[in-house]
Design an enzyme around this catalytic site. Structure first.
Site, PDB file in Angstrom:
ATOM      1  N   LYS A 145      45.483  36.977 -19.124  1.00 43.01           N
ATOM      2  CA  LYS A 145      45.404  35.916 -19.977  1.00 43.01           C
ATOM      3  C   LYS A 145      44.784  34.852 -19.486  1.00 43.01           C
ATOM      4  O   LYS A 145      44.963  34.467 -18.231  1.00 43.01           O
ATOM      5  CB  LYS A 145      46.722  35.566 -20.885  1.00 43.01           C
ATOM      6  CG  LYS A 145      47.407  37.058 -21.360  1.00 43.01           C
ATOM      7  CD  LYS A 145      48.569  36.578 -22.183  1.00 43.01           C
ATOM      8  CE  LYS A 145      49.217  38.082 -22.648  1.00 43.01           C
ATOM      9  NZ  LYS A 145      50.242  38.261 -21.704  1.00 43.01           N
ATOM     10  N   HIS A 198      45.508  32.773 -24.171  1.00 41.41           N
ATOM     11  CA  HIS A 198      47.066  33.039 -24.426  1.00 41.41           C
ATOM     12  C   HIS A 198      47.577  32.208 -25.508  1.00 41.41           C
ATOM     13  O   HIS A 198      48.468  32.861 -26.376  1.00 41.41           O
ATOM     14  CB  HIS A 198      47.712  32.238 -23.131  1.00 41.41           C
ATOM     15  CG  HIS A 198      48.896  32.997 -22.644  1.00 41.41           C
ATOM     16  ND1 HIS A 198      49.608  33.168 -21.605  1.00 41.41           N
ATOM     17  CD2 HIS A 198      50.103  33.597 -23.743  1.00 41.41           C
ATOM     18  CE1 HIS A 198      50.620  33.832 -21.594  1.00 41.41           C
ATOM     19  NE2 HIS A 198      51.069  34.026 -22.644  1.00 41.41           N
ATOM     20  N   TYR A 215      52.804  34.043 -15.632  1.00 45.86           N
ATOM     21  CA  TYR A 215      54.157  34.640 -15.353  1.00 45.86           C
ATOM     22  C   TYR A 215      54.083  34.602 -13.927  1.00 45.86           C
ATOM     23  O   TYR A 215      55.239  35.131 -13.431  1.00 45.86           O
ATOM     24  CB  TYR A 215      54.114  36.238 -15.985  1.00 45.86           C
ATOM     25  CG  TYR A 215      53.497  36.288 -17.285  1.00 45.86           C
ATOM     26  CD1 TYR A 215      53.772  35.283 -18.396  1.00 45.86           C
ATOM     27  CD2 TYR A 215      53.517  37.587 -17.925  1.00 45.86           C
ATOM     28  CE1 TYR A 215      53.552  35.313 -19.717  1.00 45.86           C
ATOM     29  CE2 TYR A 215      53.096  37.692 -19.189  1.00 45.86           C
ATOM     30  CZ  TYR A 215      53.169  36.693 -20.131  1.00 45.86           C
ATOM     31  OH  TYR A 215      53.031  36.885 -21.527  1.00 45.86           O
TER      32      TYR A 215
HETATM   33  P1  NAD Z   1      61.165  42.051 -25.284  1.00 47.04           P
HETATM   34  O1  NAD Z   1      61.301  41.916 -27.064  1.00 47.04           O
HETATM   35  O2  NAD Z   1      60.206  43.100 -25.014  1.00 47.04           O
HETATM   36  O3  NAD Z   1      62.639  41.800 -25.021  1.00 47.04           O
HETATM   37  C1  NAD Z   1      62.913  42.092 -23.514  1.00 47.04           C
HETATM   38  C2  NAD Z   1      64.523  41.965 -23.488  1.00 47.04           C
HETATM   39  O4  NAD Z   1      64.912  43.111 -24.428  1.00 47.04           O
HETATM   40  C3  NAD Z   1      64.902  42.548 -22.409  1.00 47.04           C
HETATM   41  O5  NAD Z   1      64.982  41.446 -21.199  1.00 47.04           O
HETATM   42  C4  NAD Z   1      66.460  42.984 -22.363  1.00 47.04           C
HETATM   43  O6  NAD Z   1      67.341  41.998 -22.548  1.00 47.04           O
HETATM   44  C5  NAD Z   1      66.058  43.669 -23.791  1.00 47.04           C
HETATM   45  N1  NAD Z   1      65.692  44.981 -23.782  1.00 47.04           N
HETATM   46  C6  NAD Z   1      64.689  45.783 -23.422  1.00 47.04           C
HETATM   47  N2  NAD Z   1      64.734  46.977 -23.437  1.00 47.04           N
HETATM   48  C7  NAD Z   1      66.107  47.357 -23.976  1.00 47.04           C
HETATM   49  C8  NAD Z   1      66.675  48.468 -24.279  1.00 47.04           C
HETATM   50  N3  NAD Z   1      66.277  49.710 -24.400  1.00 47.04           N
HETATM   51  N4  NAD Z   1      68.139  48.370 -24.952  1.00 47.04           N
HETATM   52  C9  NAD Z   1      68.515  47.096 -25.145  1.00 47.04           C
HETATM   53  N5  NAD Z   1      67.897  45.873 -24.813  1.00 47.04           N
HETATM   54  C10 NAD Z   1      66.742  46.048 -24.158  1.00 47.04           C
HETATM   55  O7  NAD Z   1      60.508  40.612 -25.056  1.00 47.04           O
HETATM   56  P2  NAD Z   1      59.289  39.894 -24.130  1.00 47.04           P
HETATM   57  O8  NAD Z   1      59.422  40.356 -22.836  1.00 47.04           O
HETATM   58  O9  NAD Z   1      59.197  38.746 -24.393  1.00 47.04           O
HETATM   59  O10 NAD Z   1      57.998  40.663 -24.732  1.00 47.04           O
HETATM   60  C11 NAD Z   1      57.295  41.770 -23.986  1.00 47.04           C
HETATM   61  C12 NAD Z   1      56.339  41.448 -23.443  1.00 47.04           C
HETATM   62  O11 NAD Z   1      55.222  41.084 -24.338  1.00 47.04           O
HETATM   63  C13 NAD Z   1      56.308  40.318 -22.297  1.00 47.04           C
HETATM   64  O12 NAD Z   1      57.121  40.870 -21.077  1.00 47.04           O
HETATM   65  C14 NAD Z   1      55.027  39.863 -22.069  1.00 47.04           C
HETATM   66  O13 NAD Z   1      54.050  40.782 -21.319  1.00 47.04           O
HETATM   67  C15 NAD Z   1      54.340  39.788 -23.641  1.00 47.04           C
HETATM   68  N6  NAD Z   1      54.668  38.449 -24.041  1.00 47.04           N
HETATM   69  C16 NAD Z   1      53.457  37.664 -24.659  1.00 47.04           C
HETATM   70  C17 NAD Z   1      53.734  36.562 -25.083  1.00 47.04           C
HETATM   71  C18 NAD Z   1      52.605  35.686 -25.554  1.00 47.04           C
HETATM   72  O14 NAD Z   1      52.453  34.405 -25.864  1.00 47.04           O
HETATM   73  N7  NAD Z   1      51.304  36.338 -25.498  1.00 47.04           N
HETATM   74  C19 NAD Z   1      55.000  35.656 -25.251  1.00 47.04           C
HETATM   75  C20 NAD Z   1      56.087  36.618 -24.922  1.00 47.04           C
HETATM   76  C21 NAD Z   1      55.926  38.172 -24.336  1.00 47.04           C
END
Ligand code: NAD
Length: 293
Positions: A83, A116, A58
């Site tokens: 990770k 990861h 990230y």
């Molecule tokens: P998420 O499902 O948390 O979606 C985030 C998006 O949802 C935001 O950018 C915004 O557009 C929308 N959102 C957030 N709050 C909202 C609200 N209150 N109302 C309306 N829309 C809203 O997706 P993410 O960020 O991919 O997942 C969360 C976390 O998980 C990441 O930041 C990361 O830390 C982790 N992650 C891990 C992996 C992995 O491979 N291990 C992959 C992806 C994400």
């Protein structure tokens, strides 16, 4: 920057198989610009988040560490996950990677270190897991787990090492509910953590009738309904937002309860055979692709 003391939030803790506890709801920083990360994490700390999910890929661990260091909050009240990236699984690279992350974060330990992705074509995740066990024994990380591991990957890890990952962080949201992994987790001491808990905004999750109706019924937003659906199933999650108002909204989910019928109507949104997936398929994701931030 100094923060006013925040009273202990209402976020429940979940005990991991290491004996350490993780705040069930945290803040994820994927796709937060490295130059903004310190400010966003400071805001999240002000709002009451005490659990942060980052990764070397990230490219923003430094911002997470800066915000923690500049806050008045004691280190042992904050939970930090990082990770091990896909091309770092061989030889002594897991250790090198963790030491680099600790340096970026300016921390002496992380609370949780995850593989990861399993990258099955490389077939190094069993080796990486053995290294994570050593790093935990050395005290550089309190708990160890995995991410994006399917049941066959998890079974191999446990059979080979005799150790269960503390959690498995996987893509999980109403359209992609990971039923097989949930069933597996029910008979193991490995918790389920949901990434992309809001579907990453990539499909019209928040406009779907069961969610909109529950939101109207409880006087909550659709996002709060989806987050509450995760919480009531005992999943650990770190929704991401760059907006402080949404950070507040996303953590304000502990003063209401979805009814069994509402839970059921959201369960029914699952799309089988991976059709609801918005990210990579762990069985096929075999390169060290680096997302553009
Ligand atoms: P998420 O499902 O948390 O979606 C985030 C998006 O949802 C935001 O950018 C915004 O557009 C929308 N959102 C957030 N709050 C909202 C609200 N209150 N109302 C309306 N829309 C809203 O997706 P993410 O960020 O991919 O997942 C969360 C976390 O998980 C990441 O930041 C990361 O830390 C982790 N992650 C891990 C992996 C992995 O491979 N291990 C992959 C992806 C994400």
């Amino acid at each position: 920057m100094h923060h006013p003391p925040t009273p202990p939030g209402p976020v429940p803790s979940i005990r991991l198989n290491s004996g350490f506890s993780i705040p069930q709801l945290g803040f994820g920083v994927w796709l937060i610009d490295p130059s903004d990360t310190s400010n966003r994490v400071s805001e999240a700390l002000e709002v009451g988040y005490r659990h942060f999910d980052t990764a070397p890929v990230y490219n923003n661990e430094r911002g997470v560490g800066d915000a923690i260091r500049h806050s008045d909050i004691p280190r042992d009240e904050i939970f930090v996950t990082t990770k091990l990236w896909n091309d770092q699984q061989g030889g002594d690279k897991p250790r090198e990677s963790l030491l680099r992350s600790l340096d970026e974060l300016s921390l002496e330990y992380v609370d949780l270190f995850l593989i990861h992705w399993p990258v099955p074509a490389q077939d190094l995740y069993l080796h990486a897991w053995e290294k994570l066990v050593e790093l935990q024994e050395a005290g550089l990380v309190k708990s160890i787990g995995v991410s994006n591991h399917n049941v066959d990957h998890l079974d191999r890890i446990i059979t080979t090492s005799g150790r269960q990952p503390a959690l498995n962080q996987v893509e999980l949201h109403p359209a992609h509910q990971q039923r097989e992994l949930q069933a597996w987790a029910a008979s193991h001491d490995t918790k389920v953590a949901s990434w992309g808990p809001l579907g990453q905004g990539q499909y019209p999750l928040l406009d779907t009738p069961p969610i909109v109706e529950a939101a109207r019924h409880h006087g909550k937003s659709p996002a709060q309904i989806v987050i509450r659906w995760h919480v009531q199933q005992g999943f650990i999650l770190t929704p991401k937002s760059s907006k402080k108002s949404r950070m507040k909204e996303n953590i304000d989910v502990f003063d209401f309860e979805l009814t069994p019928a509402e839970m059921q109507s959201i369960h029914a949104m699952n799309l089988s055979d991976g059709r609801g997936r918005v990210g990579q398929d762990p069985a096929k994701f075999n390169d060290a692709w680096v997302p553009a931030i």
